[in-house]
Design a protein around this motif. Structure first.
Motif, PDB file in Angstrom:
ATOM      1  N   VAL A   1      13.432 -57.215  14.510  1.00 13.97           N
ATOM      2  CA  VAL A   1      12.231 -58.510  14.648  1.00 13.97           C
ATOM      3  C   VAL A   1      11.464 -57.917  15.853  1.00 13.97           C
ATOM      4  CG1 VAL A   1      12.265 -60.597  15.405  1.00 13.97           C
ATOM      5  CG2 VAL A   1      14.245 -59.903  13.845  1.00 13.97           C
TER       6      VAL A   1
ATOM      7  N   ASP B   1      23.743 -56.846  -0.287  1.00 14.61           N
ATOM      8  CA  ASP B   1      22.728 -57.552   0.093  1.00 14.61           C
ATOM      9  C   ASP B   1      21.424 -56.754   0.921  1.00 14.61           C
ATOM     10  OD1 ASP B   1      23.707 -59.922  -1.010  1.00 14.61           O
ATOM     11  OD2 ASP B   1      24.160 -60.796   1.087  1.00 14.61           O
TER      12      ASP B   1
ATOM     13  N   ALA C   1      11.309 -57.746   8.673  1.00 14.16           N
ATOM     14  CA  ALA C   1      11.705 -59.059   8.467  1.00 14.16           C
ATOM     15  C   ALA C   1      12.740 -59.310   7.410  1.00 14.16           C
ATOM     16  CB  ALA C   1      10.567 -60.100   8.098  1.00 14.16           C
ATOM     17  N   ILE C   2      12.645 -58.599   6.302  1.00 16.60           N
ATOM     18  CA  ILE C   2      13.569 -58.490   5.218  1.00 16.60           C
ATOM     19  C   ILE C   2      14.910 -57.589   5.891  1.00 16.60           C
ATOM     20  CG2 ILE C   2      14.099 -57.469   2.960  1.00 16.60           C
ATOM     21  CD1 ILE C   2      11.437 -58.728   2.073  1.00 16.60           C
TER      22      ILE C   2
ATOM     23  N   TYR D   1      16.672 -59.901   7.700  1.00 20.63           N
ATOM     24  CA  TYR D   1      17.365 -61.063   6.927  1.00 20.63           C
ATOM     25  C   TYR D   1      18.410 -60.516   5.987  1.00 20.63           C
ATOM     26  CZ  TYR D   1      17.655 -64.696   3.171  1.00 20.63           C
ATOM     27  OH  TYR D   1      18.193 -65.766   2.417  1.00 20.63           O
ATOM     28  N   VAL D   2      18.452 -59.365   5.622  1.00 18.14           N
ATOM     29  CA  VAL D   2      19.632 -59.046   4.912  1.00 18.14           C
ATOM     30  C   VAL D   2      20.687 -58.250   5.805  1.00 18.14           C
ATOM     31  CG1 VAL D   2      18.452 -58.727   2.796  1.00 18.14           C
ATOM     32  CG2 VAL D   2      18.489 -56.769   4.280  1.00 18.14           C
TER      33      VAL D   2
ATOM     34  N   GLY E   1      18.042 -55.726  -0.826  1.00 18.88           N
ATOM     35  CA  GLY E   1      16.792 -56.046   0.147  1.00 18.88           C
ATOM     36  C   GLY E   1      15.860 -54.866   0.134  1.00 18.88           C
TER      37      GLY E   1
END
Length: 500
Positions: free
Chosen positions: A89, A454, A437-438, A441-442, A458
Motif C-alpha cells: 500500500v 485468492d 492495491a489488488i 486486497y487479496v 488476484g
C-alpha cells in the motif's frame, strides 16, 4: 559451478539466437529500402529521408530509456515489496504521488524545451544534460542501503521519474523534428520500437539471469539478493547512458519552430492545444488505456511466474523476454502491414490478437498442471498484439503535431509530447495503483512462494483479465481517430507551402 555454467550457456545461446534473427530482419529491410525506397534528400523542404545510421541512432534513444523504464515497470514494485521491505500500500501511494507530480511537471518541461534553443540542439541536448543525473538516480532506486526507509524511496523514485520526463518529452519531440514525411516517420517508428523492445528483452529476459548470476546462493524463484539487484541495475543504467550519447550524435532537428515563435510559447498553450486538437485528445486517451494495461501486466509478471507457476529465474527470464521477442519479427514489417490493411485495421487486428493471447494465458493458468510451454505460447501471442499496437501509436504523435500546426500555426512539439506524457503518466498511475492495491486486497504474502487461492486469482486478474478489458476500451477509442495518411500528407504540404 555447473549451475552457473548452465545458466550462462542458456543466457548466451538465447541472446545469440535473438541477435541472429534480428540482424537478418534488419538486413532485409536495409537492402529493401536502399534498393526501392530511398529518395534524394533534395526532396521538398521538410520531407527528408534519413540514412539507416540516423534511424538506428534515433532508435537507440528509446533502447536507452527502456533499460530504465522497463526495469521500473517490471521489477521496481517487486524490489520494493520483496527486497527493500516496503508495504504494498505504501508503494502504491508513492507511485501515485510520483505520477501526480509528473502531471504538474510535464507541461513545464514541454513549454521549457519549446521556448528555448540550447546550442547543442533544441531537443537532443537534453539527452546529454539530463542523461547523467537520470542514470545516477535510477541506480540509487535499486540500492538497499537505507532499507526500509520510505523517505529514501520517495526521494530517489520521484527524482528519477522527474528526470525521466526531462528525457522522454524532448526525445518524443525529436521524432517530429527530423522529417515531415509520413513513410519516413513510419520507418523511424518501426526502428524505434524495434530497439525499444530490444531494451524490453534485455530487461525482461536478461535481468533475472544477471541477478541470478550475481547471487552467490541458489534461490527458488527470482533471487532476492540486494547486492545482485544493485549491480545489475548499475550495468543497465550505464549502458543506457552510452546509448543516449550515441542518439545525440546521430540526430539533428530540421523541422522546428522559428525562434521568434518559440519565444512566445507558454505553459497555457498545452490546454489550448488539447481543447482545439481533437486527434490529440483521441490518442491521449488511447495512451491512458495502453499504458495502464502495460503497467499492470508488466508489474504482475514476476508474481505470476513465482507464485502461480512456481517457476525459476530462468523460466521468468523466458516469460518476460517473450514480452519483447515478437518485436523482432513484426516491428520491421509494420510499414508493409500498414500498407496492406490500413492504419486503423492494423490497430484492430493486433489489439484483438493481444486480447486472444490473454484469454489463452488465463485458461492455461487455470489448468490443474499447466504446461510452461503453453504459457510461453500464450505470452508470445499476447505480446505480438501488444507490441505492434502500442508501438505504432507513437507514429501518431507527429501527425497530431502537424495537425495542431495546421490549425494554430505553432509547431509546439515539446508541449504536445508533454501532453501525451501526462496521459502516459495517467495510465502508469492507474497501473501503479491497481497492481499493489489488488495485491493488498487479496492478502499477498511476500514472505512465501505459496499463496492463497485468492492471491493467485488476484495475480491472474492483473496479468490477463484487467489488461484485456483495457484493450477492449482501446479499440473503441482508436476507432474515433480520423487522420488518414492522405489527410496528413495534404496537411504537411499545405504547411510547407504556407511557410514559403
Amino acid at each position: 559451478m555447473k549451475r552457473e555454467k548452465k545458466r550462462l550457456d542458456f543466457f548466451f545461446c538465447y541472446f545469440a539466437l535473438v541477435f541472429r534473427e534480428s540482424c537478418l530482419i534488419l538486413l532485409y529491410h536495409f537492402f529493401y529500402y536502399i534498393t526501392f525506397k530511398m529518395e534524394s534528400n533534395a526532396a521538398s523542404s521538410g520531407f527528408y529521408k534519413l540514412s539507416w545510421l540516423q534511424r538506428v541512432g534515433f532508435g537507440s534513444g528509446d533502447l536507452a530509456q527502456n533499460l530504465i523504464f522497463q526495469t521500473t515497470c517490471m521489477y521496481l514494485l517487486f524490489f520494493y515489496t520483496d527486497i527493500y521491505g516496503l508495504d504494498a500500500v505504501d508503494v502504491s501511494v508513492m507511485f501515485t504521488v510520483g505520477n501526480v507530480a509528473n502531471v504538474i511537471w510535464d507541461p513545464i518541461v514541454g513549454a521549457l524545451i519549446d521556448k528555448h534553443n540550447p546550442s547543442l540542439g533544441k531537443y537532443r541536448s537534453y539527452l546529454v544534460f539530463v542523461g547523467i543525473p537520470l542514470t545516477g538516480f535510477a541506480i540509487l532506486c535499486f540500492w538497499n542501503g537505507f532499507a526500509p526507509s520510505l523517505l529514501y524511496a520517495y526521494v530517489t523514485y520521484i527524482a528519477m521519474t522527474l528526470l525521466y520526463t526531462f528525457i522522454n518529452v524532448p526525445y518524443g519531440a525529436l521524432n517530429s523534428s527530423l522529417t515531415r514525411d509520413t513513410d519516413e516517420i513510419t520507418i523511424l517508428t518501426s526502428v524505434r520500437m524495434f530497439m525499444a523492445n530490444c531494451g524490453g528483452l534485455a530487461v525482461g529476459s536478461g535481468l533475472p539471469l544477471l541477478i541470478a548470476h550475481f547471487t552467490e546462493q541458489e534461490a527458488e524463484g527470482l533471487p532476492k539478493d540486494p547486492a545482485a539487484w544493485f549491480t545489475t541495475m548499475t550495468i543497465y543504467a550505464l549502458v543506457g547512458l552510452a546509448l543516449l550519447f550515441f542518439c545525440f550524435t546521430q540526430c539533428k532537428e530540421r523541422v522546428v519552430m522559428d525562434a521568434s515563435e518559440a519565444a512566445n510559447v507558454k505553459v497555457s498553450d498545452l490546454w489550448m492545444e488539447f481543447f482545439t486538437n481533437r486527434p490529440l485528445r483521441i490518442i491521449a486517451f488511447f495512451f491512458i488505456t495502453a499504458f495502464a494495461m502495460m503497467s499492470i501486466g508488466n508489474a504482475a509478471g514476476a508474481y505470476f511466474i513465482n507464485c502461480n507457476m512456481h517457476g525459476s529465474a530462468d523460466q521468468l527470464s523466458i516469460f518476460m523476454g517473450l514480452g519483447s521477442a515478437p518485436s523482432f519479427i513484426f516491428m520491421p514489417l509494420v510499414p508493409i502491414i500498414k500498407k496492406w490493411v490500413g492504419k486503423k485495421n492494423m490497430f484492430y487486428i493486433f489489439l484483438g490478437i493481444a486480447i486472444t493471447g490473454m484469454a489463452i494465458l488465463y485458461s492455461v493458468a487455470k489448468m490443474e498442471n499447466p504446461s510452461m510451454n503453453l504459457v510461453y505460447a500464450a505470452q508470445f501471442v499476447k505480446s505480438t498484439g501488444v507490441i505492434v499496437a502500442t508501438g505504432y501509436m507513437w507514429a501518431l504523435v507527429p501527425e497530431v503535431i502537424s495537425y495542431g500546426e495546421y490549425i494554430s500555426g505553432k509547431r509546439i512539439a515539446g508541449i504536445v509530447n508533454a501532453l501525451t506524457g501526462i496521459f502516459f503518466k495517467a495510465g502508469m498511475t492507474l497501473g501503479s495503483v491497481v497492481a499493489p492495491a489488488i495485491l493488498a486486497y487479496v492478502a499477498y504474502n511476500p514472505e512465501s512462494i505459496e499463496q492463497s487461492p485468492d492471491a493467485e486469482e488476484g495475480i491472474l486478474w492483473l496479468v490477463c483479465v484487467i489488461p484485456a478489458a483495457l484493450l477492449m476500451l482501446a479499440i473503441w477509442i482508436i476507432s474515433k481517430y480520423e487522420l488518414t495518411d492522405d489527410v496528413i500528407d495534404k496537411i504537411n504540404k499545405e504547411i510547407e507551402a504556407r511557410n514559403k
